[in-house]
Write a protein that holds these residues in place. Structure first.
Motif, PDB file in Angstrom:
ATOM      1  N   LEU A 201       0.823  -1.207   0.000  1.00  0.00           N
ATOM      2  CA  LEU A 201       0.000   0.000   0.000  1.00  0.00           C
ATOM      3  C   LEU A 201       0.858   1.258   0.000  1.00  0.00           C
ATOM      4  O   LEU A 201       0.565   2.222  -0.704  1.00  0.00           O
ATOM      5  CB  LEU A 201      -0.937   0.006   1.208  1.00  0.00           C
ATOM      6  CG  LEU A 201      -2.059  -1.029   1.174  1.00  0.00           C
ATOM      7  CD1 LEU A 201      -2.811  -1.039   2.503  1.00  0.00           C
ATOM      8  CD2 LEU A 201      -3.010  -0.761   0.029  1.00  0.00           C
ATOM      9  N   ALA A 202       1.928   1.252   0.796  1.00  0.00           N
ATOM     10  CA  ALA A 202       2.802   2.422   0.863  1.00  0.00           C
ATOM     11  C   ALA A 202       3.491   2.658  -0.474  1.00  0.00           C
ATOM     12  O   ALA A 202       3.568   3.793  -0.952  1.00  0.00           O
ATOM     13  CB  ALA A 202       3.845   2.241   1.966  1.00  0.00           C
ATOM     14  N   ILE A 203       3.975   1.608  -1.102  1.00  0.00           N
ATOM     15  CA  ILE A 203       4.647   1.752  -2.393  1.00  0.00           C
ATOM     16  C   ILE A 203       3.652   2.201  -3.457  1.00  0.00           C
ATOM     17  O   ILE A 203       3.948   3.061  -4.277  1.00  0.00           O
ATOM     18  CB  ILE A 203       5.356   0.447  -2.780  1.00  0.00           C
ATOM     19  CG1 ILE A 203       6.551   0.229  -1.849  1.00  0.00           C
ATOM     20  CG2 ILE A 203       5.806   0.473  -4.233  1.00  0.00           C
ATOM     21  CD1 ILE A 203       7.222  -1.114  -2.005  1.00  0.00           C
ATOM     22  N   GLY A 204       2.458   1.648  -3.429  1.00  0.00           N
ATOM     23  CA  GLY A 204       1.423   2.069  -4.375  1.00  0.00           C
ATOM     24  C   GLY A 204       1.084   3.532  -4.212  1.00  0.00           C
ATOM     25  O   GLY A 204       0.926   4.266  -5.195  1.00  0.00           O
ATOM     26  N   ASN A 205       0.981   3.976  -2.959  1.00  0.00           N
ATOM     27  CA  ASN A 205       0.694   5.378  -2.687  1.00  0.00           C
ATOM     28  C   ASN A 205       1.814   6.271  -3.219  1.00  0.00           C
ATOM     29  O   ASN A 205       1.563   7.310  -3.818  1.00  0.00           O
ATOM     30  CB  ASN A 205       0.493   5.599  -1.187  1.00  0.00           C
ATOM     31  CG  ASN A 205       0.046   6.994  -0.862  1.00  0.00           C
ATOM     32  OD1 ASN A 205      -0.595   7.645  -1.672  1.00  0.00           O
ATOM     33  ND2 ASN A 205       0.384   7.460   0.322  1.00  0.00           N
ATOM     34  N   ILE A 206       3.059   5.850  -3.001  1.00  0.00           N
ATOM     35  CA  ILE A 206       4.193   6.637  -3.493  1.00  0.00           C
ATOM     36  C   ILE A 206       4.195   6.695  -5.013  1.00  0.00           C
ATOM     37  O   ILE A 206       4.452   7.749  -5.603  1.00  0.00           O
ATOM     38  CB  ILE A 206       5.521   6.050  -2.964  1.00  0.00           C
ATOM     39  CG1 ILE A 206       5.633   6.332  -1.473  1.00  0.00           C
ATOM     40  CG2 ILE A 206       6.712   6.648  -3.695  1.00  0.00           C
ATOM     41  CD1 ILE A 206       6.804   5.672  -0.811  1.00  0.00           C
ATOM     42  N   LEU A 207       3.877   5.583  -5.656  1.00  0.00           N
ATOM     43  CA  LEU A 207       3.821   5.578  -7.111  1.00  0.00           C
ATOM     44  C   LEU A 207       2.746   6.525  -7.635  1.00  0.00           C
ATOM     45  O   LEU A 207       2.973   7.275  -8.582  1.00  0.00           O
ATOM     46  CB  LEU A 207       3.582   4.162  -7.628  1.00  0.00           C
ATOM     47  CG  LEU A 207       4.749   3.186  -7.483  1.00  0.00           C
ATOM     48  CD1 LEU A 207       4.316   1.786  -7.895  1.00  0.00           C
ATOM     49  CD2 LEU A 207       5.933   3.640  -8.304  1.00  0.00           C
TER      50      LEU A 207
END
Length: 135
Positions: free
Chosen positions: A30-36
């Motif tokens: 979720l964190a990586i998706g948000n950053i992307l």
């Protein structure tokens, strides 16, 4: 642009190293998706152009023809002792623009193919505008 991309990757990798010890796999995803997503939005920009209120010209002034035939639009203005004349021939369902038009008050006249006047008026050009000529 390159600096934004570099900053994005630095944040992505630093978050990845921190995530290995404190976050579960789902949280990491979720964190990586948000950053992307946030990175994409930052790279794409907001889509809004900032308008300089002190500019002496507008980037574009456009007319869209929704008539059943081609039209001719004549623009006339006198800005700072300079006569400005523009003539745009606009086909059916098309759009034509004039660029870097000095700000000021212009008279416009819309002529049909038969050279009859369809519409006449004045318009104060102060920002980018799209005028639609309807039937």
């Amino acid at each position: 642009m390159k600096s934004k991309l570099l900053l994005f990757f630095i944040i992505l990798f630093s978050l990845n190293f921190k995530c290995q010890t404190t976050m579960s796999g789902l949280d990491k995803g979720l964190a990586i998706g948000n950053i992307l997503v946030q990175g994409y939005i930052a790279l794409k920009g907001s889509g809004k152009k900032t308008v300089d209120p002190n500019a002496k010209t507008v980037d574009s002034f456009c007319f869209k023809n929704k008539m059943d035939e081609k039209i001719i639009v004549k623009l006339n203005g006198k800005i700072e002792d300079e006569d400005i004349k523009k003539e745009l021939v606009i086909q059916k369902d098309e759009k034509e623009c004039t660029f870097n038009l000095p700000k000021g008050i212009y008279t416009y006249e819309v002529l049909l193919s038969s050279k009859d006047t369809y519409q006449k008026g004045e318009y104060q050009v102060s920002e980018e505008t799209l005028m639609t000529i309807n039937r």
